[in-house]
Motif scaffolding. Structure first.
Motif, PDB file in Angstrom:
ATOM      1  N   ALA A  35       0.632  -1.468   0.041  1.00 43.85           N
ATOM      2  CA  ALA A  35       0.381  -0.189   0.004  1.00 43.85           C
ATOM      3  C   ALA A  35       0.713   1.786   0.144  1.00 43.85           C
ATOM      4  O   ALA A  35       0.645   2.029  -0.524  1.00 43.85           O
ATOM      5  N   LEU A  36       1.767   0.885   0.717  1.00 42.58           N
ATOM      6  CA  LEU A  36       3.272   2.663   1.009  1.00 42.58           C
ATOM      7  C   LEU A  36       3.467   2.949  -0.928  1.00 42.58           C
ATOM      8  O   LEU A  36       3.683   4.093  -1.509  1.00 42.58           O
TER       9      LEU A  36
ATOM     10  N   LEU B 143       2.034   1.891  -3.059  1.00 40.46           N
ATOM     11  CA  LEU B 143       0.843   2.596  -4.628  1.00 40.46           C
ATOM     12  C   LEU B 143       0.435   3.607  -4.361  1.00 40.46           C
ATOM     13  O   LEU B 143      -0.014   3.980  -4.843  1.00 40.46           O
ATOM     14  N   VAL B 144       1.472   4.371  -3.207  1.00 40.54           N
ATOM     15  CA  VAL B 144       0.813   5.676  -2.247  1.00 40.54           C
ATOM     16  C   VAL B 144       1.536   6.456  -3.214  1.00 40.54           C
ATOM     17  O   VAL B 144       1.458   7.989  -3.959  1.00 40.54           O
TER      18      VAL B 144
ATOM     19  N   TYR C 132      -7.254  -1.825  -0.109  1.00 49.12           N
ATOM     20  CA  TYR C 132      -5.972  -0.991   1.068  1.00 49.12           C
ATOM     21  C   TYR C 132      -5.976   0.450   0.588  1.00 49.12           C
ATOM     22  O   TYR C 132      -5.760   1.419   1.950  1.00 49.12           O
ATOM     23  N   CYS C 133      -5.356   0.745  -0.810  1.00 49.20           N
ATOM     24  CA  CYS C 133      -4.675   1.910  -0.333  1.00 49.20           C
ATOM     25  C   CYS C 133      -5.612   2.861  -0.734  1.00 49.20           C
ATOM     26  O   CYS C 133      -5.520   3.873   0.007  1.00 49.20           O
TER      27      CYS C 133
ATOM     28  N   ARG D  28      -5.284   7.407  -1.193  1.00 49.88           N
ATOM     29  CA  ARG D  28      -4.351   7.199  -1.886  1.00 49.88           C
ATOM     30  C   ARG D  28      -3.114   8.458  -2.202  1.00 49.88           C
ATOM     31  O   ARG D  28      -1.671   8.143  -2.705  1.00 49.88           O
TER      32      ARG D  28
ATOM     33  N   ALA E 140      -2.910   4.448   4.080  1.00 48.49           N
ATOM     34  CA  ALA E 140      -2.854   3.194   3.829  1.00 48.49           C
ATOM     35  C   ALA E 140      -2.245   2.247   4.619  1.00 48.49           C
ATOM     36  O   ALA E 140      -2.912   1.013   4.294  1.00 48.49           O
TER      37      ALA E 140
ATOM     38  N   THR F  14      -5.245  -0.594   5.380  1.00 48.12           N
ATOM     39  CA  THR F  14      -4.614  -1.873   5.642  1.00 48.12           C
ATOM     40  C   THR F  14      -4.868  -2.931   6.358  1.00 48.12           C
ATOM     41  O   THR F  14      -5.528  -3.528   7.117  1.00 48.12           O
TER      42      THR F  14
END
Length: 377
Positions: A48-49, A51-52, A289-290, A295, A301, A305
């Motif tokens: 998720a990190l 994807l941010v 999750y993101c 986002r 994020a 999650t």
């Protein structure tokens, strides 16, 4: 200047609160079984990190991040499996010294690409380098040709499907649909004990906080500002003389590396890795999750999650058939009603309230001090 300072202070407070939650509150509240579940959830937060930065900042929606999560996990699992497959542990096999699934599939010698994973140092490097190199090849092929948007998302989704089919089809070399299982020790240290799971949880939490700091550093540099500019006005950035494709390749590889670290920690904490974490469905879940956390927010994020996976555990224990509907409904609600996720809710409602309370408290203190001073005089 003051706004920037306040934002930095807010980020610092948010990071400290998250660190206390992960490293103090959860270990005190949960038993080892639940804590190990939380550790598993935190491995998804690495994805998720990334994807941010990749999606939220640079505007690159990847629906195949599970590929890099799985590759990192497989690199770690290969080392652990070779350690568990010593000649002493596999003496009942037809070919001692090779993983059990190879023996079942009548493979009589360890494949050449497994040999380097006898080394822990090589395996740790491969955890990051192999997925990042794979991401570099994909990024070079796509971004140099200016492939982006929905086309890039579809391509990454197709790559996830292809790699899943490839791993399942090569059962004698990868473990197939069952994956690589029965992982026991790390350099003689039994990773299946409760004490080991507790230590791995803290290592996982520390690595996640370190990854969050690193990602935040990238956001605050000139590179981070260029990523946002590329997302909003790509042509203007290109006409300013910057190589947009190189920046996109970098952030895509960076996100892949973060996802791979999460995959390696997943393997260590859960004790196996399979193709089920590489396919399309887990990759889309990681995007959710993101989106739920926000986002554009790194800390959001992580919370997104945790929220999704805690909800999954609670609902699946009581209503296992309803979880997928709940996941879809939550994603639709977030996109339509709260497009900025949990971080957006905090910025819209909680942050102004806290700021007003903070200002009123300081103002009240000044008034009280002034009245006290007047009484003294």
């Amino acid at each position: 200047m003051s706004k920037t300072l306040f934002a930095s202070r807010g980020n610092l407070v948010g990071l400290l609160l998250l660190a206390v939650l992960l490293l103090v509150v959860f270990p005190l509240v949960f038993d080892i079984f639940r804590l190990n579940l939380v550790g598993k959830y935190l491995t998804y937060a690495f994805v998720a990190l990334g994807l941010v930065l990749c999606w939220g900042n640079a505007g690159i929606l990847s629906l195949g991040q599970g590929v890099f999560f799985g590759l990192g996990g497989y690199c770690m699992a290969m080392f652990l499996k070779l350690e568990a497959s010593s000649p002493e542990n596999t003496k009942i096999q037809s070919t001692p010294g090779i993983p059990d699934f190879m023996d079942w599939n009548q493979v009589t010698a360890l494949p050449w690409f497994w040999e380097p994973f006898h080394s822990l140092s090589f395996s740790l490097v491969a955890v990051v380098v192999v997925p990042a190199l794979f991401a570099f090849v994909i990024g070079l092929a796509m971004f140099k040709r200016r492939v982006g948007g929905v086309y890039f998302a579809i391509i990454t989704q197709a790559i996830a499907a292809i790699l899943t089919i490839l791993i399942v089809g090569q059962q004698g070399y990868t473990g197939g649909i069952n994956g690589i299982t029965d992982l026991r020790t790390l350099k003689g240290w039994d990773i299946r004990t409760d004490h080991a799971k507790l230590i791995l949880y803290f290592i996982n939490g520390g690595l996640l906080l370190g990854a969050l700091l690193l990602a935040q550093f990238v956001q605050q540099t000139k590179l981070g500002r260029l990523l946002v500019a590329m997302r909003d006005k790509e042509d203007r950035v290109r006409f300013s003389g910057y190589d947009v494709s190189s920046f996109r390749i970098f952030v895509f590889c960076f996100a892949a590396g973060l996802a791979a670290i999460g995959g390696a920690m997943f393997t260590l904490q859960v004790g196996f890795m399979s193709s089920s974490f590489i396919g399309i469905v887990p990759s889309i879940e990681m995007v959710i999750y993101c989106a739920v956390g926000g986002r554009s927010s790194l800390i959001g994020a992580v919370y997104g999650t945790l929220l999704i996976n805690f909800g999954r555990s609670l609902l699946s224990e009581s209503f296992p058939q309803l979880w997928q509907f709940a996941m879809g409904g939550l994603f639709i609600a977030i996109v339509m009603v709260f497009p900025d996720g949990l971080a957006g809710l905090y910025q819209t409602y909680a942050a102004p309230l806290i700021a007003r309370r903070f200002r009123s408290g300081r103002g009240g203190g000044r008034i009280a001090a002034a009245s006290t001073g007047s009484r003294v005089h």
